[in-house]
Design a protein around this motif. Structure first.
Motif, PDB file in Angstrom:
ATOM      1  N   ALA A 181      43.798  48.372  33.453  1.00  0.00           N
ATOM      2  CA  ALA A 181      44.416  49.343  32.560  1.00  0.00           C
ATOM      3  C   ALA A 181      45.655  48.761  31.909  1.00  0.00           C
ATOM      4  O   ALA A 181      45.917  48.975  30.731  1.00  0.00           O
ATOM      5  CB  ALA A 181      44.764  50.601  33.334  1.00  0.00           C
ATOM      6  N   ARG A 185      46.831  48.102  28.079  1.00  0.00           N
ATOM      7  CA  ARG A 185      48.031  48.624  27.452  1.00  0.00           C
ATOM      8  C   ARG A 185      48.725  47.548  26.632  1.00  0.00           C
ATOM      9  O   ARG A 185      49.227  47.801  25.553  1.00  0.00           O
ATOM     10  CB  ARG A 185      48.966  49.157  28.531  1.00  0.00           C
ATOM     11  N   PRO A 200      51.454  52.551  40.702  1.00  0.00           N
ATOM     12  CA  PRO A 200      50.120  53.125  40.513  1.00  0.00           C
ATOM     13  C   PRO A 200      49.111  52.685  41.572  1.00  0.00           C
ATOM     14  O   PRO A 200      48.293  53.484  42.025  1.00  0.00           O
ATOM     15  CB  PRO A 200      49.690  52.644  39.120  1.00  0.00           C
TER      16      PRO A 200
ATOM     17  N   ASP B 336      46.111  55.308  35.019  1.00  0.00           N
ATOM     18  CA  ASP B 336      46.276  53.889  35.331  1.00  0.00           C
ATOM     19  C   ASP B 336      47.214  53.200  34.351  1.00  0.00           C
ATOM     20  O   ASP B 336      47.833  52.194  34.672  1.00  0.00           O
ATOM     21  CB  ASP B 336      44.923  53.174  35.284  1.00  0.00           C
ATOM     22  N   LEU B 337      47.287  53.747  33.139  1.00  0.00           N
ATOM     23  CA  LEU B 337      48.131  53.138  32.113  1.00  0.00           C
ATOM     24  C   LEU B 337      49.613  53.412  32.355  1.00  0.00           C
ATOM     25  O   LEU B 337      50.473  52.775  31.779  1.00  0.00           O
ATOM     26  CB  LEU B 337      47.768  53.690  30.731  1.00  0.00           C
ATOM     27  N   LEU B 338      49.908  54.399  33.170  1.00  0.00           N
ATOM     28  CA  LEU B 338      51.293  54.836  33.324  1.00  0.00           C
ATOM     29  C   LEU B 338      51.868  54.236  34.595  1.00  0.00           C
ATOM     30  O   LEU B 338      51.244  54.282  35.638  1.00  0.00           O
ATOM     31  CB  LEU B 338      51.360  56.371  33.408  1.00  0.00           C
ATOM     32  N   TYR B 339      53.070  53.668  34.494  1.00  0.00           N
ATOM     33  CA  TYR B 339      53.616  53.080  35.713  1.00  0.00           C
ATOM     34  C   TYR B 339      55.102  53.329  35.885  1.00  0.00           C
ATOM     35  O   TYR B 339      55.666  52.947  36.886  1.00  0.00           O
ATOM     36  CB  TYR B 339      53.311  51.585  35.793  1.00  0.00           C
ATOM     37  N   GLU B 341      58.724  55.571  36.199  1.00  0.00           N
ATOM     38  CA  GLU B 341      59.080  56.631  37.141  1.00  0.00           C
ATOM     39  C   GLU B 341      59.212  58.009  36.497  1.00  0.00           C
ATOM     40  O   GLU B 341      59.228  59.011  37.184  1.00  0.00           O
ATOM     41  CB  GLU B 341      60.404  56.290  37.836  1.00  0.00           C
ATOM     42  N   GLU B 346      58.677  56.363  30.190  1.00  0.00           N
ATOM     43  CA  GLU B 346      57.438  55.935  29.552  1.00  0.00           C
ATOM     44  C   GLU B 346      57.557  56.040  28.028  1.00  0.00           C
ATOM     45  O   GLU B 346      57.138  55.149  27.299  1.00  0.00           O
ATOM     46  CB  GLU B 346      56.246  56.788  30.023  1.00  0.00           C
ATOM     47  N   ASN B 349      59.950  53.389  26.692  1.00  0.00           N
ATOM     48  CA  ASN B 349      59.344  52.067  26.809  1.00  0.00           C
ATOM     49  C   ASN B 349      58.360  51.807  25.670  1.00  0.00           C
ATOM     50  O   ASN B 349      58.211  50.691  25.196  1.00  0.00           O
ATOM     51  CB  ASN B 349      58.638  51.964  28.168  1.00  0.00           C
ATOM     52  N   ARG B 382      52.821  61.254  37.263  1.00  0.00           N
ATOM     53  CA  ARG B 382      51.748  61.687  38.170  1.00  0.00           C
ATOM     54  C   ARG B 382      51.724  63.193  38.369  1.00  0.00           C
ATOM     55  O   ARG B 382      50.719  63.744  38.796  1.00  0.00           O
ATOM     56  CB  ARG B 382      51.917  61.031  39.540  1.00  0.00           C
TER      57      ARG B 382
END
Lengths: 318, 461
Positions: A181, A185, A200, B336-339, B341, B346, B349, B382
């Protein structure tokens, strides 16, 4: 390949690890690593586990190389190895002395003897063997299968253990998905930072392990014990105390005090076996494919025990 | 009919006396009846099922008040394990919840727990496998089953111990129409022949409302309303929880611009997949600017493979794919693309602005702004709803410029309102010159957005 009891491979793997840790023989250590990987490759249950085998192989190789690298780099500072291995010099790399400010100077590089190289490789191979047998047990017997044959009274302990075992493979699949993923991106440009993957991947693996545990509970897992609550509690306590004995045992193996280590190990094994027997007697659970231990299981376990015993007894010369 | 499930003024929340997820919920479900629980994303449908199953609060934590009785007993007061001969539970993601390696072992699991003898167990496993249409597959590893088969296996495993109640969390969300119909027929016969009380929590209402006996609607704030199928359907329609028959015509908005013929993507005779088992067998398709194509096909027919090949992740074995412009994929699990906090982090960024007048924002940012309106910027991604997570992932992928946007099952977990908003946004993107490739089971949704469809189910050459 006939089905063996899921616990059989764990016993065999533990024996193999003990054999590797106890030996002074380079060839025997290499033999244990090779045995573990050969068994994995021959009898893996599904083609997907090939992915896992590759990972264990990479880790094992890395363990050997890193141990060698550290040995060559810092070897002249590690007196313990020096005293074990005087002898002819294999190669010399200019000796660098660093003043680190603690009185003693730190020696880097310098000369490395053949005996030292031998010793570093042996230590590396022992680590590799431990990695390989964990892989072996995980590949050959699904942790979930092991969990299914645990007495219900030990349910919370078993669940914790199985989730711990399951989280490894789960982390692998989650990591693969998240990495994909994140490549999407950035569209391949730039590197994926490990820190960005951590959250994640961990969250995903935990979510899935919890979902699995919830599902097992919904289907009645852990309800099959005829023991009272307090009896269940003492069974769990007994098992945990027995398992605690393995900690000093592994320390003693690593520090070379084998007889004492074996004492602790035996006490731990006997203790957990006893708890398992008592707890299993009060089990109302049945099994579709009765996984009783047959002669094949005993043969495999005997082979493992034989290897461990021969190694501890020092039959394999250095 | 006997009342099998009785909830009496049940409230549930994770903090005591605050933020109720369920508030004063009372419901009775009868033997032999199917009850449909609906409500917007995040309205607490799963929580309601978990309370009925006895998993909440024992497993999930939280505070429960009020009375829960299943067949006269309170599920929480029994032993630590569940009671598979009382309650059958089918989790949201069937494939993640399998506890065994093969179909046979998976079916037998609940029987093993309650101590059924091996002989009787074999009989029941065979009978249940036949009932859910998995006879002949007993030895197969569960991960090699198709999506529909996995869902039926999950149901078979849940009913094998003869429960009085069967609870299903979004059982049809990953099935196409025929798979969903098969599943509903199965549930109907289970209710009728075995007198099981069936409770389904589901987003895809249109294919269910006419086939259930009662509809329960969860409103925001956690209150529950009970309806018969006719009034329930009209309330659900009013709440924009379902499309209704009136609204099935393709509606692509007035800003529609026809595809202008400038080629954006061309796939010619693509062969891709595993070494000996290509999933794509010489597929060809053309896509121009402002064009949208829907990819349909059963699970495993190669929808995801095709998208992976277009975005360049997967090498073709033969054939050619050419693209004009940048390609971005929004994967099935958008999270899955988001990481980072927080939502704020996000957005920062990816350089996305969500405040300002609507016209100054990009379509994705505007949709995002609408969906994030009640969200604290410091919230963790999340904790967002599926729709909000998808909107965020979509905006992130668009922020780096996507002339060709690929979406893999974008409507998974979205309620009807979220789906219509997504369709609207995608249509605006089209009119701005983006090209879309959408792989989905959801024909209604594809009808709203796609100019044409390609089916991957065609027999292999």
């Amino acid at each position: 390949m006939p089905r063996l009891h899921p616990g059989t491979w764990w016993v065999f793997s533990t024996c193999l690890a003990l054999a590797a840790l106890a030996t002074q023989s380079l060839y025997f250590a290499a033999f244990t690593v090779a045995t573990a990987f050969a068994l994995m490759a021959i009898s893996r249950s599904n083609p997907r586990s090939m992915h896992g085998i590759r990972l264990y192989a990479t880790l094992a190789a890395a363990a050997v190389l890193i141990r060698l690298g550290f040995g060559v780099l810092f070897g002249s500072s590690i007196s313990a190895v020096d005293s074990v291995a005087p002898g002819s010099i294999a190669f010399s790399l200019g000796d660098i002395s660093l003043q680190v400010g603690f009185g003693q100077s730190l020696h880097i590089l310098g000369s490395t003897t053949w005996a030292q190289l031998h010793q570093y490789t042996l230590l590396g191979l022992r680590l590799a063997a431990v990695i390989a047998v964990v892989g072996l047990a995980n590949t050959l017997s699904n942790p979930r299968a092991l969990l299914r044959s645990t007495p219900a009274a030990l349910y919370p302990v078993a669940t914790a253990l199985s989730m711990a075992l399951n989280i490894g493979p789960q982390l692998l699949t989650s990591a693969a998905r998240v990495r994909r993923a994140q490549r999407l991106r950035t569209n391949g440009a730039g590197r994926t930072r490990v820190a960005n993957m951590l959250v994640p991947v961990l969250a995903d693996a935990l979510d899935r392990s919890l979902a699995l545990a919830a599902n097992m509970q919904a289907r009645g897992f852990g309800s099959g014990s005829a023991l009272s609550d307090s009896q269940q509690k003492s069974a769990r306590l007994g098992l945990l105390s027995a398992l605690c004995l393995f900690a000093p045992a592994s320390y003693l193996v690593a520090s070379g005090q084998l007889p004492l280590a074996i004492g602790f190990l035996a006490a731990g094994l006997a203790g957990s076996a006893m708890v398992f027997r008592t707890a299993a007697r009060a089990n109302r659970r049945t099994s579709l494919n009765q996984s009783r231990r047959g002669w094949r299981d005993w043969l495999v376990m005997a082979a493992g025990a034989g290897l461990a015993a021969s190694s501890v007894a020092g039959w394999w010369p250095a | 009919m006997a009342r099998v499930i009785e909830l009496e003024r049940v409230s549930f929340g994770y903090k005591e006396r605050a933020d109720y997820i369920l508030r004063d919920v009372s419901i009775r479900c009868c033997a032999g009846e199917i009850t449909l629980v609906c409500g917007a994303t995040g309205s607490g449908k799963s929580t309601l099922l978990n309370v009925m199953a006895g998993l909440a609060p024992r497993f999930s934590g939280g505070f429960l008040s009020g009375g829960v009785r299943v067949d006269g007993v309170e599920p929480n007061q029994r032993s630590i394990g569940g009671q598979p001969n009382l309650i059958g539970f089918v989790n949201q993601q069937a494939e993640g919840g399998f506890v065994a390696e093969t179909v046979e072992e998976e079916l037998a699991f609940a029987l093993e727990q309650i101590g059924v003898s091996p002989v009787e167990m074999r009989e029941k496993v065979a009978a249940t496998a036949a009932l859910v249409g998995l006879e002949g597959l007993l030895g197969r590893p569960v991960e090699l089953l198709s999506g529909g088969q996995q869902q039926r296996l999950a149901i078979g495993s849940a009913i094998i111990a003869g429960p009085r109640v069967l609870l299903l969390d979004e059982p049809t969300s990953e099935l196409d129409d025929s798979g969903a119909q098969m599943l509903i027929d199965l549930l109907r016969s289970l209710a009728r022949d075995r007198g099981i009380a069936v409770v389904i929590a589901e987003h895809h209402l249109d294919r269910l409302v006419e086939q259930v006996d009662a509809i329960a609607i969860l409103r925001s704030g956690g209150s529950l309303e009970l309806h018969d199928p006719v009034s329930g359907a009209s309330v659900a329609f009013d709440l924009q929880l379902m499309a209704g028959n009136a609204n099935l015509e393709p509606n692509r908005g007035s800003t529609q611009r026809p595809p202008d013929g400038v080629n954006a993507l061309s796939v010619s005779r693509a062969v891709a997949g595993y070494k000996n088992q290509p999933v794509l067998n010489g597929l060809s398709l053309e896509l121009s600017r402002s064009d949208a194509i829907g990819i349909v096909g059963a699970n495993g027919s190669g929808k995801s493979t095709l998208l992976a090949a277009i975005v360049g992740e997967l090498k073709l074995q033969s054939g050619e794919i050419t693209t004009a412009g940048s390609v971005r994929l929004v994967p099935q699990n958008a999270t899955d693309l988001l990481y980072l906090e927080s939502v704020e982090a996000e957005l920062a960024n990816a350089n996305i602005r969500v405040s300002g007048s609507a016209s100054s924002l990009s379509p994705a940012a505007e949709m995002l702004a609408r969906w994030l309106v009640e969200v604290d910027g410091k919230a963790h991604p999340r904790d967002l709803s599926s729709g909000q997570q998808l909107a965020l992932a979509l905006a992130i992928q668009l922020s780096s410029g996507a002339d060709i946007l690929l979406l893999d099952e974008p409507t998974r977990g979205l309620d009807f309102r979220a789906k219509t908003q997504l369709a609207e946004t995608l249509n605006r993107l089209k009119s701005l010159g983006h090209s879309l490739v959408i792989a989905s089971h959801d024909l209604w949704f594809l009808n709203q957005v796609a100019d044409r469809m390609v089916s991957l189910d065609a027999p292999t050459v």
